[in-house]
Design a protein around this motif. Structure first.
Motif, PDB file in Angstrom:
ATOM      1  N   PRO A 103       0.799  -1.234   0.000  1.00 44.84           N
ATOM      2  CA  PRO A 103       0.000   0.000   0.000  1.00 44.84           C
ATOM      3  C   PRO A 103       0.833   1.286   0.000  1.00 44.84           C
ATOM      4  N   ASP A 104       2.168   1.168   0.083  1.00 41.20           N
ATOM      5  CA  ASP A 104       3.044   2.348   0.129  1.00 41.20           C
ATOM      6  C   ASP A 104       3.308   2.825  -1.298  1.00 41.20           C
ATOM      7  N   LEU A 105       2.364   3.594  -1.829  1.00 41.51           N
ATOM      8  CA  LEU A 105       2.447   4.004  -3.236  1.00 41.51           C
ATOM      9  C   LEU A 105       3.635   4.922  -3.492  1.00 41.51           C
ATOM     10  N   GLY A 106       3.985   5.752  -2.502  1.00 46.67           N
ATOM     11  CA  GLY A 106       5.098   6.678  -2.688  1.00 46.67           C
ATOM     12  C   GLY A 106       6.403   5.968  -2.991  1.00 46.67           C
ATOM     13  N   ASN A 107       6.726   4.932  -2.213  1.00 45.57           N
ATOM     14  CA  ASN A 107       7.964   4.193  -2.443  1.00 45.57           C
ATOM     15  C   ASN A 107       7.894   3.361  -3.721  1.00 45.57           C
ATOM     16  N   ILE A 108       6.691   2.891  -4.060  1.00 41.47           N
ATOM     17  CA  ILE A 108       6.535   2.168  -5.327  1.00 41.47           C
ATOM     18  C   ILE A 108       6.871   3.084  -6.500  1.00 41.47           C
ATOM     19  N   ILE A 109       6.352   4.312  -6.453  1.00 39.82           N
ATOM     20  CA  ILE A 109       6.632   5.280  -7.526  1.00 39.82           C
ATOM     21  C   ILE A 109       8.114   5.617  -7.577  1.00 39.82           C
ATOM     22  N   LEU A 110       8.754   5.733  -6.403  1.00 39.39           N
ATOM     23  CA  LEU A 110      10.194   5.999  -6.360  1.00 39.39           C
ATOM     24  C   LEU A 110      10.971   4.877  -7.041  1.00 39.39           C
ATOM     25  N   ILE A 111      10.635   3.637  -6.732  1.00 42.29           N
ATOM     26  CA  ILE A 111      11.318   2.491  -7.340  1.00 42.29           C
ATOM     27  C   ILE A 111      11.078   2.455  -8.849  1.00 42.29           C
ATOM     28  N   ILE A 112       9.853   2.764  -9.273  1.00 44.87           N
ATOM     29  CA  ILE A 112       9.545   2.800 -10.708  1.00 44.87           C
ATOM     30  C   ILE A 112      10.389   3.852 -11.415  1.00 44.87           C
ATOM     31  N   MET A 113      10.504   5.040 -10.808  1.00 42.28           N
ATOM     32  CA  MET A 113      11.274   6.130 -11.415  1.00 42.28           C
ATOM     33  C   MET A 113      12.743   5.764 -11.551  1.00 42.28           C
ATOM     34  N   VAL A 114      13.316   5.163 -10.502  1.00 45.89           N
ATOM     35  CA  VAL A 114      14.726   4.774 -10.541  1.00 45.89           C
ATOM     36  C   VAL A 114      14.942   3.672 -11.580  1.00 45.89           C
ATOM     37  N   THR A 115      14.045   2.690 -11.590  1.00 43.51           N
ATOM     38  CA  THR A 115      14.166   1.582 -12.542  1.00 43.51           C
ATOM     39  C   THR A 115      14.069   2.077 -13.979  1.00 43.51           C
ATOM     40  N   PHE A 116      13.077   2.928 -14.255  1.00 44.96           N
ATOM     41  CA  PHE A 116      12.927   3.456 -15.613  1.00 44.96           C
ATOM     42  C   PHE A 116      14.173   4.248 -16.024  1.00 44.96           C
ATOM     43  N   SER A 117      14.695   5.057 -15.119  1.00 42.14           N
ATOM     44  CA  SER A 117      15.893   5.851 -15.426  1.00 42.14           C
ATOM     45  C   SER A 117      17.073   4.954 -15.782  1.00 42.14           C
ATOM     46  N   LEU A 118      17.245   3.865 -15.029  1.00 44.16           N
ATOM     47  CA  LEU A 118      18.343   2.947 -15.317  1.00 44.16           C
ATOM     48  C   LEU A 118      18.145   2.244 -16.660  1.00 44.16           C
ATOM     49  N   LEU A 119      16.911   1.852 -16.954  1.00 41.60           N
ATOM     50  CA  LEU A 119      16.634   1.236 -18.251  1.00 41.60           C
ATOM     51  C   LEU A 119      16.909   2.205 -19.396  1.00 41.60           C
ATOM     52  N   PHE A 120      16.556   3.473 -19.176  1.00 35.71           N
ATOM     53  CA  PHE A 120      16.782   4.499 -20.199  1.00 35.71           C
ATOM     54  C   PHE A 120      18.274   4.723 -20.420  1.00 35.71           C
ATOM     55  N   VAL A 121      19.025   4.823 -19.321  1.00 35.37           N
ATOM     56  CA  VAL A 121      20.474   5.048 -19.416  1.00 35.37           C
ATOM     57  C   VAL A 121      21.156   3.860 -20.087  1.00 35.37           C
ATOM     58  N   ALA A 122      20.609   2.651 -19.857  1.00 31.07           N
ATOM     59  CA  ALA A 122      21.215   1.443 -20.422  1.00 31.07           C
ATOM     60  C   ALA A 122      20.846   1.220 -21.887  1.00 31.07           C
ATOM     61  N   ASN A 123      20.140   2.195 -22.493  1.00 27.70           N
ATOM     62  CA  ASN A 123      19.754   2.113 -23.910  1.00 27.70           C
ATOM     63  C   ASN A 123      18.906   0.884 -24.230  1.00 27.70           C
ATOM     64  N   ILE A 124      17.984   0.561 -23.317  1.00 26.28           N
ATOM     65  CA  ILE A 124      17.038  -0.519 -23.567  1.00 26.28           C
ATOM     66  C   ILE A 124      16.153  -0.108 -24.750  1.00 26.28           C
ATOM     67  N   PRO A 125      15.819  -1.025 -25.661  1.00 25.99           N
ATOM     68  CA  PRO A 125      14.960  -0.682 -26.809  1.00 25.99           C
ATOM     69  C   PRO A 125      13.661  -0.015 -26.381  1.00 25.99           C
ATOM     70  N   LEU A 126      13.191   0.898 -27.228  1.00 24.76           N
ATOM     71  CA  LEU A 126      12.023   1.718 -26.910  1.00 24.76           C
ATOM     72  C   LEU A 126      10.783   0.888 -26.588  1.00 24.76           C
ATOM     73  N   LYS A 127      10.589  -0.227 -27.297  1.00 26.36           N
ATOM     74  CA  LYS A 127       9.384  -1.034 -27.080  1.00 26.36           C
ATOM     75  C   LYS A 127       9.327  -1.576 -25.649  1.00 26.36           C
ATOM     76  N   TYR A 128      10.496  -1.879 -25.083  1.00 28.16           N
ATOM     77  CA  TYR A 128      10.523  -2.370 -23.702  1.00 28.16           C
ATOM     78  C   TYR A 128      10.257  -1.228 -22.716  1.00 28.16           C
ATOM     79  N   LEU A 129      10.760  -0.043 -23.026  1.00 31.33           N
ATOM     80  CA  LEU A 129      10.497   1.113 -22.167  1.00 31.33           C
ATOM     81  C   LEU A 129       9.007   1.449 -22.144  1.00 31.33           C
ATOM     82  N   VAL A 130       8.385   1.414 -23.329  1.00 33.83           N
ATOM     83  CA  VAL A 130       6.944   1.703 -23.410  1.00 33.83           C
ATOM     84  C   VAL A 130       6.153   0.641 -22.644  1.00 33.83           C
TER      85      VAL A 130
END
Length: 201
Positions: free
Chosen positions: A1-28
Motif C-alpha cells: 500500500p506504500d504508493l510513494g515508495n513504489i513510484i520511487l522504485i519505478i522512477m529509478v528503474t525506468f531511469s536505469l533502463l533508459f540510461v542502459a539504452n534498452i529498446p524503446l518497445k521495452y520502455l513503453v
C-alpha cells in the motif's frame, strides 16, 4: 500500500533502463505496466484516491482532509526570503503534523526562508553531480549503473518529498533524505553513500 515508495522504485528503474539504452518497445511496455500497477493500487486503497483529490483541490476541506497541506503552505509562505530564524517556527507547535519527518522542509522554509531552502536544494543538486561524476569515471558498467541507481534513489526521494511539501505532488510518506527524522531512512541513505564512495575509489 506504500504508493510513494513504489513510484520511487519505478522512477529509478525506468531511469536505469533508459540510461542502459534498452529498446524503446521495452520502455513503453514498462511504462504501461507501471501505470497499470499504480492505477490498481489506487483502486485497491481508497485513501490514495482521496489524496489525489486533495492534491487537485487543496482548499476543498481546509479543516479536514486538506489541513495538512494547507499548514505546509502557511509555513513556507510565512518564512519569506530570510525566515524567522532557527528554532523560531510556530507551525511546528501542534499546527503542522509530521513536521519532524515528511514535512521537515516546510519548517526549513519557515525558519530559514527562501535562502536556506535554496541551499538545501543546491546541496541535493551537488549530490546528483557528484554521483554522476563517480558513475562516469568507473571502469565497468556494473559499477556505473550502481552509482547512477544509488544517486537517483537518494535524490529522487528528496525531489518527491519537496514536491509534496510545496504542492507539486499528492501527499506521500517519502522522507527528505538525510534530514527527516527516522533511523531506517538515515541508515539506508548513509549505506548508499558508503557504496558510492567505495565505487569512487
Amino acid at each position: 500500500p506504500d504508493l510513494g515508495n513504489i513510484i520511487l522504485i519505478i522512477m529509478v528503474t525506468f531511469s536505469l533502463l533508459f540510461v542502459a539504452n534498452i529498446p524503446l518497445k521495452y520502455l513503453v511496455t514498462f511504462i504501461f505496466l507501471a501505470l497499470g500497477g499504480v492505477v490498481t493500487s489506487i483502486a485497491l486503497y481508497p485513501y490514495q484516491l482521496e489524496r489525489i483529490k486533495i492534491f487537485l483541490d487543496p482548499w476543498s476541506d481546509p479543516l479536514g482532509r486538506s489541513y495538512h497541506i494547507i499548514q505546509s503552505y502557511t509555513a513556507i509562505g510565512s518564512g519569506g526570503l530570510l525566515g524567522h530564524g532557527f528554532g523560531q517556527s510556530k507551525l511546528k507547535f501542534f499546527y503542522l503534523p509530521l513536521h519532524y519527518s515528511d514535512f521537515i522542509f516546510s519548517i526549513i522554509c519557515e525558519e530559514g526562508g527562501f535562502i536556506f531552502a535554496t541551499i538545501v536544494v543546491l546541496l541535493f543538486l551537488n549530490l546528483v553531480f557528484q554521483g554522476f561524476r563517480i558513475a562516469r569515471n568507473t571502469t565497468n558498467s556494473f559499477s556505473s549503473y550502481l552509482a547512477i541507481g544509488l544517486t537517483l534513489f537518494l535524490t529522487l526521494q528528496a525531489c518527491l518529498n519537496i514536491g509534496v511539501v510545496i504542492g507539486l505532488f499528492p501527499i506521500t510518506g517519502i522522507p527528505l533524505t538525510f534530514i527527516s527524522y527516522g533511523g531506517t531512512s538515515l541508515v539506508m541513505s548513509l549505506f548508499s553513500c558508503g557504496v558510492l564512495m567505495n565505487i569512487s575509489k
